[in-house]
Design a protein around this motif. Sequence first.
Motif, PDB file in Angstrom:
ATOM      1  N   UNK A  73      13.379 -32.236  62.871  1.00  0.00           N
ATOM      2  CA  UNK A  73      12.672 -30.975  63.067  1.00  0.00           C
ATOM      3  C   UNK A  73      12.173 -30.866  64.512  1.00  0.00           C
ATOM      4  N   UNK A  74      12.573 -29.817  65.203  1.00  0.00           N
ATOM      5  CA  UNK A  74      12.250 -29.638  66.620  1.00  0.00           C
ATOM      6  C   UNK A  74      11.062 -28.700  66.814  1.00  0.00           C
ATOM      7  N   UNK A  75      10.947 -27.680  65.940  1.00  0.00           N
ATOM      8  CA  UNK A  75       9.832 -26.728  66.005  1.00  0.00           C
ATOM      9  C   UNK A  75       9.638 -26.154  67.405  1.00  0.00           C
ATOM     10  N   UNK A  76      10.721 -25.627  67.974  1.00  0.00           N
ATOM     11  CA  UNK A  76      10.700 -24.881  69.236  1.00  0.00           C
ATOM     12  C   UNK A  76      10.464 -25.752  70.469  1.00  0.00           C
ATOM     13  N   UNK A  77      10.524 -27.045  70.358  1.00  0.00           N
ATOM     14  CA  UNK A  77      10.388 -27.912  71.539  1.00  0.00           C
ATOM     15  C   UNK A  77      11.757 -28.009  72.215  1.00  0.00           C
ATOM     16  N   UNK A  82      17.401 -28.618  60.768  1.00  0.00           N
ATOM     17  CA  UNK A  82      16.539 -27.504  60.386  1.00  0.00           C
ATOM     18  C   UNK A  82      15.189 -27.533  61.065  1.00  0.00           C
ATOM     19  N   UNK A  83      14.484 -26.376  60.987  1.00  0.00           N
ATOM     20  CA  UNK A  83      13.233 -26.161  61.716  1.00  0.00           C
ATOM     21  C   UNK A  83      13.441 -26.293  63.222  1.00  0.00           C
ATOM     22  N   UNK A  84      14.560 -25.742  63.692  1.00  0.00           N
ATOM     23  CA  UNK A  84      14.784 -25.631  65.131  1.00  0.00           C
ATOM     24  C   UNK A  84      13.792 -24.631  65.718  1.00  0.00           C
ATOM     25  N   UNK A  85      13.576 -23.522  65.028  1.00  0.00           N
ATOM     26  CA  UNK A  85      12.577 -22.550  65.458  1.00  0.00           C
ATOM     27  C   UNK A  85      13.074 -21.515  66.446  1.00  0.00           C
ATOM     28  N   UNK A  86      14.378 -21.389  66.610  1.00  0.00           N
ATOM     29  CA  UNK A  86      14.941 -20.429  67.547  1.00  0.00           C
ATOM     30  C   UNK A  86      14.702 -19.000  67.060  1.00  0.00           C
ATOM     31  N   UNK A  87      14.243 -18.115  67.960  1.00  0.00           N
ATOM     32  CA  UNK A  87      14.016 -16.705  67.651  1.00  0.00           C
ATOM     33  C   UNK A  87      14.974 -15.836  68.461  1.00  0.00           C
ATOM     34  N   UNK A  88      15.278 -14.642  68.000  1.00  0.00           N
ATOM     35  CA  UNK A  88      16.122 -13.747  68.811  1.00  0.00           C
ATOM     36  C   UNK A  88      15.552 -13.509  70.204  1.00  0.00           C
ATOM     37  N   UNK A  89      14.234 -13.481  70.335  1.00  0.00           N
ATOM     38  CA  UNK A  89      13.613 -13.233  71.641  1.00  0.00           C
ATOM     39  C   UNK A  89      13.870 -14.361  72.629  1.00  0.00           C
ATOM     40  N   UNK A  90      14.328 -15.514  72.141  1.00  0.00           N
ATOM     41  CA  UNK A  90      14.651 -16.627  73.046  1.00  0.00           C
ATOM     42  C   UNK A  90      15.964 -16.392  73.782  1.00  0.00           C
ATOM     43  N   UNK A  91      16.703 -15.366  73.414  1.00  0.00           N
ATOM     44  CA  UNK A  91      18.026 -15.154  73.966  1.00  0.00           C
ATOM     45  C   UNK A  91      18.063 -14.085  75.051  1.00  0.00           C
ATOM     46  N   UNK A  92      16.940 -13.851  75.709  1.00  0.00           N
ATOM     47  CA  UNK A  92      16.923 -12.933  76.842  1.00  0.00           C
ATOM     48  C   UNK A  92      17.736 -13.550  77.977  1.00  0.00           C
ATOM     49  N   UNK A 146      19.259 -23.937  58.822  1.00  0.00           N
ATOM     50  CA  UNK A 146      17.930 -23.373  58.693  1.00  0.00           C
ATOM     51  C   UNK A 146      17.003 -24.316  57.951  1.00  0.00           C
ATOM     52  N   UNK A 147      15.726 -24.226  58.292  1.00  0.00           N
ATOM     53  CA  UNK A 147      14.714 -25.013  57.590  1.00  0.00           C
ATOM     54  C   UNK A 147      13.763 -24.098  56.859  1.00  0.00           C
ATOM     55  N   UNK A 148      12.499 -24.471  56.826  1.00  0.00           N
ATOM     56  CA  UNK A 148      11.490 -23.592  56.251  1.00  0.00           C
ATOM     57  C   UNK A 148      10.514 -23.104  57.326  1.00  0.00           C
ATOM     58  N   UNK A 149      10.856 -23.328  58.599  1.00  0.00           N
ATOM     59  CA  UNK A 149      10.091 -22.785  59.715  1.00  0.00           C
ATOM     60  C   UNK A 149      11.054 -22.153  60.725  1.00  0.00           C
ATOM     61  N   UNK A 150      12.043 -21.461  60.228  1.00  0.00           N
ATOM     62  CA  UNK A 150      12.987 -20.755  61.082  1.00  0.00           C
ATOM     63  C   UNK A 150      12.866 -19.257  60.830  1.00  0.00           C
ATOM     64  N   UNK A 151      13.393 -18.460  61.759  1.00  0.00           N
ATOM     65  CA  UNK A 151      13.316 -17.006  61.619  1.00  0.00           C
ATOM     66  C   UNK A 151      14.398 -16.551  60.654  1.00  0.00           C
ATOM     67  N   UNK A 152      14.057 -16.567  59.383  1.00  0.00           N
ATOM     68  CA  UNK A 152      15.022 -16.378  58.303  1.00  0.00           C
ATOM     69  C   UNK A 152      15.820 -15.079  58.386  1.00  0.00           C
ATOM     70  N   UNK A 153      15.235 -13.927  58.744  1.00  0.00           N
ATOM     71  CA  UNK A 153      16.042 -12.696  58.758  1.00  0.00           C
ATOM     72  C   UNK A 153      17.257 -12.773  59.678  1.00  0.00           C
TER      73      UNK A 153
END
Length: 202
Positions: free
Chosen positions: A15-19, A41-51, A68-75
């Motif tokens: 689990x990386x949690x956005x690190x 899982x729990x990488x934590x990548x969000x669409x906003x990280x892809x600017x 995916x984990x349980x701390x990812x942007x599921x949508x």
Amino acid sequence: SRHWSRTNVIAFIGDVHRAFGKLARLVSELPHGVQAIVQVGDLGLHPSDLTPQPQGAQWVSRPLHFIGGNHDYEPWFRGLCAPTELAPNIIYVPRGSLLELDHRRLAFLGGGDSVIDRAQRREGVDWWPEERVTAAEVARFAGAGRVDILVAHTPPAPVYPVCGYRPDPSACEVERAWEMLGRPPVVCGPLHRARAVGAVRV
């Protein structure tokens, strides 16, 4: 003895949690011959990280497959039915997928319950019911045949009591998938402490 034309090594990262900076360093420090890298899982990548110039996000230097984990942007993951590169070298692998990586056949089953911290999270913001592993996702493995490794975010249910937790519904579904696939070795998260329990490596 079997002869491999490549290294026959897969690196697994928890689990990386956005690190993202730490992740990039971990990948860069792996031996050069390791080309198969899997994040559980729990990488934590969000669409906003892809600017065009991501704020603080540092991409990895080699292809990394993640679930995916349980701390990812599921949508973001809904509707993806094949491995998809979401960022440079960052490849999302949908639940119920089978891939061959470095001469091994891997089954991928992301998702998990947020039992411990559910009360602190907001539905539709940082928690979604779709995080949970479902029977329909497990059913995608029907007829899959032999696999060498099951990659899951959630451990199979029998691991939870050994680690001091009660199995959640996702753990029970992962156990069903594990049985369906012939109980291969499992590599998983998300208990944030490394340990081996039989054929399961947390």
